[in-house]
Design a protein around this motif. Sequence first.
Motif, mmCIF file in Angstrom:
data_model
loop_
_atom_site.group_PDB
_atom_site.id
_atom_site.type_symbol
_atom_site.label_atom_id
_atom_site.label_comp_id
_atom_site.label_asym_id
_atom_site.label_seq_id
_atom_site.Cartn_x
_atom_site.Cartn_y
_atom_site.Cartn_z
ATOM 1 N N PHE A 15 0.827 -1.211 0.000
ATOM 2 C CA PHE A 15 0.000 0.000 0.000
ATOM 3 C C PHE A 15 0.858 1.257 0.000
ATOM 4 N N LYS A 16 2.184 1.096 0.147
ATOM 5 C CA LYS A 16 3.065 2.256 0.235
ATOM 6 C C LYS A 16 3.416 2.852 -1.125
ATOM 7 N N ILE A 17 3.262 2.067 -2.197
ATOM 8 C CA ILE A 17 3.589 2.543 -3.538
ATOM 9 C C ILE A 17 2.414 2.300 -4.478
ATOM 10 N N ASP A 18 2.224 3.203 -5.410
ATOM 11 C CA ASP A 18 1.077 3.102 -6.324
ATOM 12 C C ASP A 18 1.310 2.014 -7.369
ATOM 13 N N GLY A 19 0.289 1.224 -7.597
ATOM 14 C CA GLY A 19 0.362 0.170 -8.595
ATOM 15 C C GLY A 19 -1.002 -0.467 -8.755
ATOM 16 N N PRO A 20 -1.164 -1.342 -9.734
ATOM 17 C CA PRO A 20 -2.450 -2.027 -9.909
ATOM 18 C C PRO A 20 -2.751 -2.911 -8.705
ATOM 19 N N LEU A 21 -4.003 -2.942 -8.270
ATOM 20 C CA LEU A 21 -4.388 -3.757 -7.122
ATOM 21 C C LEU A 21 -4.556 -5.196 -7.587
ATOM 22 N N ARG A 30 -21.215 3.298 -6.730
ATOM 23 C CA ARG A 30 -21.372 4.617 -7.379
ATOM 24 C C ARG A 30 -20.710 4.669 -8.751
ATOM 25 N N GLY A 31 -20.218 3.528 -9.225
ATOM 26 C CA GLY A 31 -19.636 3.457 -10.560
ATOM 27 C C GLY A 31 -18.137 3.607 -10.607
ATOM 28 N N ASN A 32 -17.478 3.586 -9.459
ATOM 29 C CA ASN A 32 -16.025 3.708 -9.402
ATOM 30 C C ASN A 32 -15.359 2.326 -9.371
ATOM 31 N N HIS A 33 -14.050 2.323 -9.559
ATOM 32 C CA HIS A 33 -13.283 1.078 -9.522
ATOM 33 C C HIS A 33 -12.134 1.212 -8.528
ATOM 34 N N VAL A 34 -11.987 0.238 -7.639
ATOM 35 C CA VAL A 34 -10.849 0.216 -6.715
ATOM 36 C C VAL A 34 -9.775 -0.641 -7.382
ATOM 37 N N ASP A 35 -9.101 -0.047 -8.367
ATOM 38 C CA ASP A 35 -8.180 -0.821 -9.202
ATOM 39 C C ASP A 35 -6.710 -0.509 -8.965
ATOM 40 N N THR A 36 -6.399 0.362 -7.995
ATOM 41 C CA THR A 36 -5.001 0.638 -7.659
ATOM 42 C C THR A 36 -4.808 0.567 -6.150
ATOM 43 N N LYS A 83 -5.805 3.903 -4.436
ATOM 44 C CA LYS A 83 -7.248 4.108 -4.237
ATOM 45 C C LYS A 83 -7.743 3.370 -2.998
ATOM 46 N N LEU A 84 -7.272 2.136 -2.818
ATOM 47 C CA LEU A 84 -7.702 1.364 -1.659
ATOM 48 C C LEU A 84 -7.176 1.995 -0.377
ATOM 49 N N ARG A 85 -5.929 2.425 -0.385
ATOM 50 C CA ARG A 85 -5.363 3.083 0.797
ATOM 51 C C ARG A 85 -6.140 4.354 1.135
#
Length: 352
Positions: free
Chosen positions: A169-175, A225-231, A234-236
């Motif tokens: 969760f410390k670096i951005d990337g695909p979930l 609501r139509g969003n994606h938790v894909d990274t 975003k989850l963090r």
Amino acid sequence: MENENKQQTPHKRRVRYKGKYPKRFEEKYKELNPEKYQDTIEHVIRKGNTPAGMHISIMVPEILDFLQIQPGQTGFDATLGYGGHTRAMLTKLNGHGHIYATDVDPEESAKTRKRLDDLGFGDDILTIRLQNFCTIDEIAREAGGFDFLLADLGVSSMQIDNPKRGFSFKIDGPLDLRLNQEKGISAAQRLETISRDELAGMFYENSDEPYSDEIARAITDYIRRGNHVDTTTKLRQIIEDTLSFLPEKDRKDTVKKTCQRVFQALRIDVNNEFEVLYEFMEKLPDALKPGGRAAILTFHSGEDKLVKKALKTGYKAGIYSEYSKDVVRPSAQECAQNPRARSTKMRWAVKA
């Protein structure tokens, strides 16, 4: 003449990356070929960090002390990873015997195969299979049983450090969070279809997350609501926003621990880790030769309870002549040098 040759072949300096501490994973030379930079590796380890692109094997002396490997024996490394444990066990064979190893990560296992082959551990003494360690029964039939066995259930540092794997969760990337990105569905895809109650249950059962209901509600509402938790970012962010009601003095530490637990729970789920471990523990006794020794490293309470129960049940049934009633922990010195070792517990058993 000699001076002319020197002038024609000027000294070529090593290519350096931009900046002292590059942020992009691809710019960090150590990920590409860490072994080339031994001085840097030693410096990073002395500071108590894991060099990027590498994995520091945990509790090697304790494992070797218990397994009592002798030349001519046959062994099994259930989780090859970076190959540090495998290398230590191969060295104990002293050129006589064989080790079988499994890993589900095609990218890292290929690198490890080359690394060990370059060290002189070829097909004559090492067989690597790209398959799950719960297939231990198939390999044991081929090998004729094992004299010693190691299962390190932790995720390798190379996977954690690589943003494209989505483990941190410390670096951005695909979930993603899959150990094998060529199979199954990613964590992002899993979140698209899971119900709120099922997600809350996953967080609680897989990692004892105290805010499982609140976080599950926030994630499913966000997706509805139509969003994606894909990274990973975003989850963090969802976790940070959900816990914003906490007092400021407690918030930072709680968010960090909750992120760790949520990511762990998702990783366990998408890789079916508990199901795989349960199957492995059921097959373990038949894979060992009489007197065969098995050491297992666990890293969180869920898998440790499962391993403890299986070994205790096997002991009571007369399958194991001995088993670890108490866990073996890494030394304080090792934990100081390698903070990722802190949560490790080693359990062991000897086949009757």
